[in-house]
Design an enzyme around this catalytic site. Structure first.
Site, short mmCIF file in Angstrom:
data_model
loop_
_atom_site.label_atom_id
_atom_site.label_comp_id
_atom_site.label_asym_id
_atom_site.label_seq_id
_atom_site.Cartn_x
_atom_site.Cartn_y
_atom_site.Cartn_z
CE1 TYR A 194 -3.54 -2.38 0.35
CE2 TYR A 194 -4.43 -1.33 2.07
CZ TYR A 194 -4.53 -1.85 0.70
OH TYR A 194 -6.03 -3.04 1.54
CG HIS A 223 -2.28 4.35 3.25
ND1 HIS A 223 -2.82 3.79 1.86
CD2 HIS A 223 -3.14 3.63 3.67
CE1 HIS A 223 -3.50 3.16 1.27
NE2 HIS A 223 -3.94 2.68 2.65
CD GLU A 284 -7.20 1.87 4.44
OE1 GLU A 284 -5.63 2.58 4.65
OE2 GLU A 284 -7.05 1.23 3.60
ZN LIG Z 1 -8.15 1.43 2.01
#
Ligand SMILES: [Zn+2]
Length: 342
Positions: A194, A223, A284
């Protein structure tokens, strides 16, 4: 308002995973192929899965609305072919739509695309249009690496992706650049793949001139932007060596970062380095990191604490991070809220 622009349906009823297992098994034995209509999930099961999880946490933490998309690691675009992904995406998107219908003041959808490695990106357009026009979705998750960690697709600046960007621009839909599960053992899905993808997407845009062709295109890097804010000086210096304009002008009218960074020093750095107009609140929640931080006694993904806790933001700037920027980056979200009188 507090708008969380990054939520996934990570708590969907177990029947969804069981259906997917059958679909995957049928790749070897087509006689086992399940029909979409074989999946039966009642509204009560949806309510149970949301009210005891995301909605409970939203109430506890005081966020009002979540932009809600299918579970990212479950997208697994590397599995099967386009038809496999098309059926799976349609099912997952419909579930998010049903959640948004059950809780219209708390959830609004963002689409998963039926991507498949090596397949023309334009094949994703019908599902995107369906989600926006029929389901009222306000965003889309775009996977820059449908191979799942082998990076076989062209960079995001390549014309391969242009049909999708044209449709996004037409529909006024921003994309969150979001990979799925890693099937490369070198890259842990949420710990490495990610964050690598977040950093990679930014650098691809830096080396190209995508936003000259699509001045209104908006990409949200999740993120916290991976390694980007921490290495802002490196990226500024690289842009300079490539004779690109200053990053403010080159990328920051089109690229945004969320706040899915799970400690206070990380949010302090993000809000110090990246202009406030480019930072959107997100958690998230019930995602990659579900535990409690023993140093603070709070959930790592309770990101509102870090936004409230940073000394870098004025009250006016906090409003932008929580609400104002989301309304600007997601015009359809703003319109949907206004239609609700919010
Ligand atoms: Zn996500």
């Amino acid at each position: 308002m507090i708008i969380d622009v990054h939520g996934h349906y990570t708590t969907a009823p177990a029947a969804l995973g069981a259906w997917r297992d059958l679909q995957i098994a049928s790749l070897k034995d087509p006689s086992k192929a399940p029909k979409p209509s074989d999946l039966k999930i009642s509204d009560d099961e949806l309510r149970e899965s949301i009210e005891t999880n995301q909605l409970a946490k939203m109430r506890e933490r005081g966020s009002d609305l979540t932009v809600f998309s299918p579970r990212a690691s479950f997208m697994a675009h590397h599995i099967g072919d386009f038809q496999t992904s098309a059926t799976w995406a349609a099912i997952c998107n419909e579930l998010c739509f049903r959640v948004s219908q059950l809780y219209p003041r708390h959830f609004i959808g963002a689409a998963m695309l039926p991507q498949s490695p090596g397949v023309d990106a334009a094949t994703c357009i019908p599902e995107l249009e369906r989600c926006v026009k029929d389901y009222g979705f306000v965003g889309v998750n775009l996977n820059p690496d449908p191979s799942g960690g082998h990076w076989t697709s062209p960079p995001l600046t390549d014309r391969y992706w242009y049909p999708l960007y044209e449709k996004m621009a037409e529909l006024e839909i921003p994309a969150m650049i979001h990979v799925s599960t890693s099937c490369n053992p070198c890259f842990h899905t949420t710990g490495a793949h990610y964050l690598n993808a977040d950093t990679t997407a930014f650098m691809q845009c830096l080396t190209g001139d995508l936003f000259k062709d699509f001045p209104s295109l908006k990409l949200l890097i999740p993120h916290g932007g991976g390694a980007v804010p921490y290495h802002w000086g490196r990226f500024r210096g690289l842009a300079q060596e490539l004779n690109k304009p200053l990053l403010d002008e080159h990328l920051l009218n089109n690229i945004f970062f969320d706040t899915c960074v799970y400690h206070q020093p990380g949010i302090d750095l993000l809000t110090k380095v990246i202009p406030v107009k480019n930072v959107l609140f997100a958690s998230e929640m019930i995602g990659a990191v579900r535990g409690v931080d023993p140093q603070t006694g709070h959930y790592y993904d309770d990101t509102r604490r870090y936004i409230d806790g940073t000394a870098n933001l004025t009250e006016e700037e906090r409003f932008l991070v929580y609400e104002g920027n989301a309304r600007r980056v997601f015009p359809r979200l703003d319109a949907a809220l206004k239609a609700q009188g919010r």
